[in-house]
Write an enzyme that holds these catalytic residues in place. Structure first.
Site, PDB file in Angstrom:
ATOM      1  N   LYS A 192      26.020  30.992  27.815  1.00 23.18           N
ATOM      2  CA  LYS A 192      25.790  31.122  26.091  1.00 23.18           C
ATOM      3  C   LYS A 192      27.355  31.953  25.995  1.00 23.18           C
ATOM      4  O   LYS A 192      27.847  31.760  25.612  1.00 23.18           O
ATOM      5  CB  LYS A 192      24.880  32.177  25.597  1.00 23.18           C
ATOM      6  CG  LYS A 192      23.416  30.647  25.127  1.00 23.18           C
ATOM      7  CD  LYS A 192      22.113  31.675  23.778  1.00 23.18           C
ATOM      8  CE  LYS A 192      21.813  32.769  25.015  1.00 23.18           C
ATOM      9  NZ  LYS A 192      21.134  32.708  25.988  1.00 23.18           N
ATOM     10  N   ARG A 236      16.859  36.031  19.006  1.00 30.03           N
ATOM     11  CA  ARG A 236      15.761  35.902  19.917  1.00 30.03           C
ATOM     12  C   ARG A 236      14.277  35.425  19.215  1.00 30.03           C
ATOM     13  O   ARG A 236      12.854  34.913  20.251  1.00 30.03           O
ATOM     14  CB  ARG A 236      15.855  36.839  20.971  1.00 30.03           C
ATOM     15  CG  ARG A 236      16.406  36.561  21.899  1.00 30.03           C
ATOM     16  CD  ARG A 236      16.389  37.333  23.185  1.00 30.03           C
ATOM     17  NE  ARG A 236      16.685  36.867  24.088  1.00 30.03           N
ATOM     18  CZ  ARG A 236      18.325  37.293  24.796  1.00 30.03           C
ATOM     19  NH1 ARG A 236      19.365  37.632  24.123  1.00 30.03           N
ATOM     20  NH2 ARG A 236      18.285  37.491  25.776  1.00 30.03           N
ATOM     21  N   ARG A 266      24.550  34.826  39.607  1.00 31.47           N
ATOM     22  CA  ARG A 266      25.776  35.779  39.172  1.00 31.47           C
ATOM     23  C   ARG A 266      26.229  36.907  39.175  1.00 31.47           C
ATOM     24  O   ARG A 266      25.853  37.683  38.944  1.00 31.47           O
ATOM     25  CB  ARG A 266      25.263  35.492  37.736  1.00 31.47           C
ATOM     26  CG  ARG A 266      25.660  35.943  36.247  1.00 31.47           C
ATOM     27  CD  ARG A 266      26.032  35.603  34.843  1.00 31.47           C
ATOM     28  NE  ARG A 266      24.494  36.382  34.170  1.00 31.47           N
ATOM     29  CZ  ARG A 266      23.503  35.712  33.349  1.00 31.47           C
ATOM     30  NH1 ARG A 266      24.640  35.380  32.456  1.00 31.47           N
ATOM     31  NH2 ARG A 266      23.237  36.895  33.000  1.00 31.47           N
ATOM     32  N   ARG A 320      24.267  41.476  37.520  1.00 35.19           N
ATOM     33  CA  ARG A 320      22.864  42.291  36.477  1.00 35.19           C
ATOM     34  C   ARG A 320      21.812  42.696  37.384  1.00 35.19           C
ATOM     35  O   ARG A 320      21.134  42.229  37.741  1.00 35.19           O
ATOM     36  CB  ARG A 320      23.243  41.862  35.256  1.00 35.19           C
ATOM     37  CG  ARG A 320      23.977  41.493  34.316  1.00 35.19           C
ATOM     38  CD  ARG A 320      23.855  40.796  32.861  1.00 35.19           C
ATOM     39  NE  ARG A 320      23.164  40.928  32.461  1.00 35.19           N
ATOM     40  CZ  ARG A 320      23.033  40.118  31.583  1.00 35.19           C
ATOM     41  NH1 ARG A 320      23.949  38.863  30.919  1.00 35.19           N
ATOM     42  NH2 ARG A 320      21.257  39.735  30.420  1.00 35.19           N
ATOM     43  N   ARG A 332      12.171  37.312  32.312  1.00 36.59           N
ATOM     44  CA  ARG A 332      12.894  36.316  30.722  1.00 36.59           C
ATOM     45  C   ARG A 332      12.737  34.973  30.590  1.00 36.59           C
ATOM     46  O   ARG A 332      12.958  34.354  29.487  1.00 36.59           O
ATOM     47  CB  ARG A 332      14.559  36.219  30.916  1.00 36.59           C
ATOM     48  CG  ARG A 332      14.789  38.063  31.255  1.00 36.59           C
ATOM     49  CD  ARG A 332      16.224  37.815  32.415  1.00 36.59           C
ATOM     50  NE  ARG A 332      17.392  38.185  31.378  1.00 36.59           N
ATOM     51  CZ  ARG A 332      18.479  37.254  32.540  1.00 36.59           C
ATOM     52  NH1 ARG A 332      18.641  37.898  33.652  1.00 36.59           N
ATOM     53  NH2 ARG A 332      19.490  37.447  31.460  1.00 36.59           N
TER      54      ARG A 332
HETATM   55  P1  AMP Z   1      21.097  38.493  27.487  1.00 37.65           P
HETATM   56  O1  AMP Z   1      22.816  39.375  28.261  1.00 37.65           O
HETATM   57  O2  AMP Z   1      21.432  37.707  26.570  1.00 37.65           O
HETATM   58  O3  AMP Z   1      20.353  38.190  28.120  1.00 37.65           O
HETATM   59  O4  AMP Z   1      20.170  40.018  27.224  1.00 37.65           O
HETATM   60  C1  AMP Z   1      19.749  40.495  28.166  1.00 37.65           C
HETATM   61  C2  AMP Z   1      18.179  41.500  27.480  1.00 37.65           C
HETATM   62  O5  AMP Z   1      19.004  41.776  26.439  1.00 37.65           O
HETATM   63  C3  AMP Z   1      17.791  40.879  27.304  1.00 37.65           C
HETATM   64  O6  AMP Z   1      16.727  40.346  28.176  1.00 37.65           O
HETATM   65  C4  AMP Z   1      16.907  41.362  26.139  1.00 37.65           C
HETATM   66  O7  AMP Z   1      15.718  42.832  26.641  1.00 37.65           O
HETATM   67  C5  AMP Z   1      17.864  42.566  25.843  1.00 37.65           C
HETATM   68  N1  AMP Z   1      18.113  41.362  24.634  1.00 37.65           N
HETATM   69  C6  AMP Z   1      18.917  40.935  24.101  1.00 37.65           C
HETATM   70  N2  AMP Z   1      19.558  40.441  22.704  1.00 37.65           N
HETATM   71  C7  AMP Z   1      18.502  40.555  22.128  1.00 37.65           C
HETATM   72  C8  AMP Z   1      17.689  40.177  20.688  1.00 37.65           C
HETATM   73  N3  AMP Z   1      17.957  39.471  19.894  1.00 37.65           N
HETATM   74  N4  AMP Z   1      15.994  41.287  20.725  1.00 37.65           N
HETATM   75  C9  AMP Z   1      15.261  41.665  21.301  1.00 37.65           C
HETATM   76  N5  AMP Z   1      16.216  41.820  22.704  1.00 37.65           N
HETATM   77  C10 AMP Z   1      17.422  41.654  23.224  1.00 37.65           C
END
Ligand code: AMP
Length: 223
Positions: free
Chosen positions: A19, A94, A133, A166, A177
């Protein structure tokens, strides 16, 4: 494509499904604002803001940050001038509650989700991608130790920064996740499909080929 009015795009798909990479390309090609809630949250954590301090634990465990916290953070960005010509929402919504909130926020601006682009990638592929990654905290570039290695190990090709893994790209956190994705986020596919604005793209293959499919789906947008 000529953009005659704002276009708002939701990018859906599992963690590690590409994404972020595709959102960057789409925003550049269509002159939109990239809104990644994950990136915004990581920035808050880095700056140790009250929101960042509250969000950190959830993120480290691979859980979702509560809807209300993420919603507030997003609201400010949506009202910024840069968001005026439209956004690519990357990692948001989400949950179904977040999707409803996004509809409300966009409606206030006379806008709506024009298309939900779903990048479909099987779980077994995701685990391999996420554990390899590496990203650059300085400029945001993303690499993979096997599939897209930097020229010099551990160093960003774009800016020379030191690459990091990360904190939530460790195997046990990744599994959580993925579980959370299937439980809370996958129902959004039905939500947007029933509204007739879901476009699905297979997310396995070269990033260029996947981008072309996404671009074609954008081109089919009714306006
Ligand atoms: P990502 O980089 O999009 O994978 O997001 C990393 C982490 O941030 C996720 O595993 C969640 O803990 C938090 N996070 C990101 N976007 C959201 C969202 N829309 N709602 C809730 N938690 C989020």
């Amino acid at each position: 494509m000529m953009v005659s009015r704002s276009v708002d795009v939701v990018l859906l798909g599992p963690p590690g499904g590409g994404k972020g990479t595709q959102a960057k390309r789409l925003t550049a090609a269509f002159d939109l604002l990239h809104l990644s809630t994950g990136d915004l949250l990581r920035e808050e954590v880095k700056r140790a803001t009250p929101l960042g301090i509250e969000a950190q634990g959830y993120m480290q465990r691979g859980e979702l940050v509560p809807d209300e916290l993420v919603g507030k953070m997003l609201m400010g960005r949506l009202h910024s001038q840069q968001a005026g010509s439209g956004c690519v929402f990357d990692g948001y919504p989400r949950t179904l509650a977040q999707a409803a909130l996004l509809d409300g926020l966009l409606a206030e601006l006379g806008r709506r989700v024009d298309v939900a682009l779903y990048i479909n990638v099987p779980d077994e592929e995701l685990l391999a991608r996420l554990t390899g990654r590496r990203s650059c905290p300085a400029c945001g570039a993303v690499f993979h130790v096997v599939h897209n290695p930097p020229r010099q190990e551990g160093i960003c090709d774009a800016c020379g920064g030191a690459l990091v893994q990360r904190a939530d790209d460790r195997e046990d956190v990744i599994r959580e996740r993925l579980r959370v994705y299937h439980e809370s986020t996958a129902p959004l596919l039905g939500f947007y499909r029933s509204r007739g604005n879901l476009a699905e793209v297979q997310g396995v293959g070269s990033p260029d080929a996947i981008f072309e499919e996404l671009r074609a789906a954008m081109g089919r947008l009714k306006r």
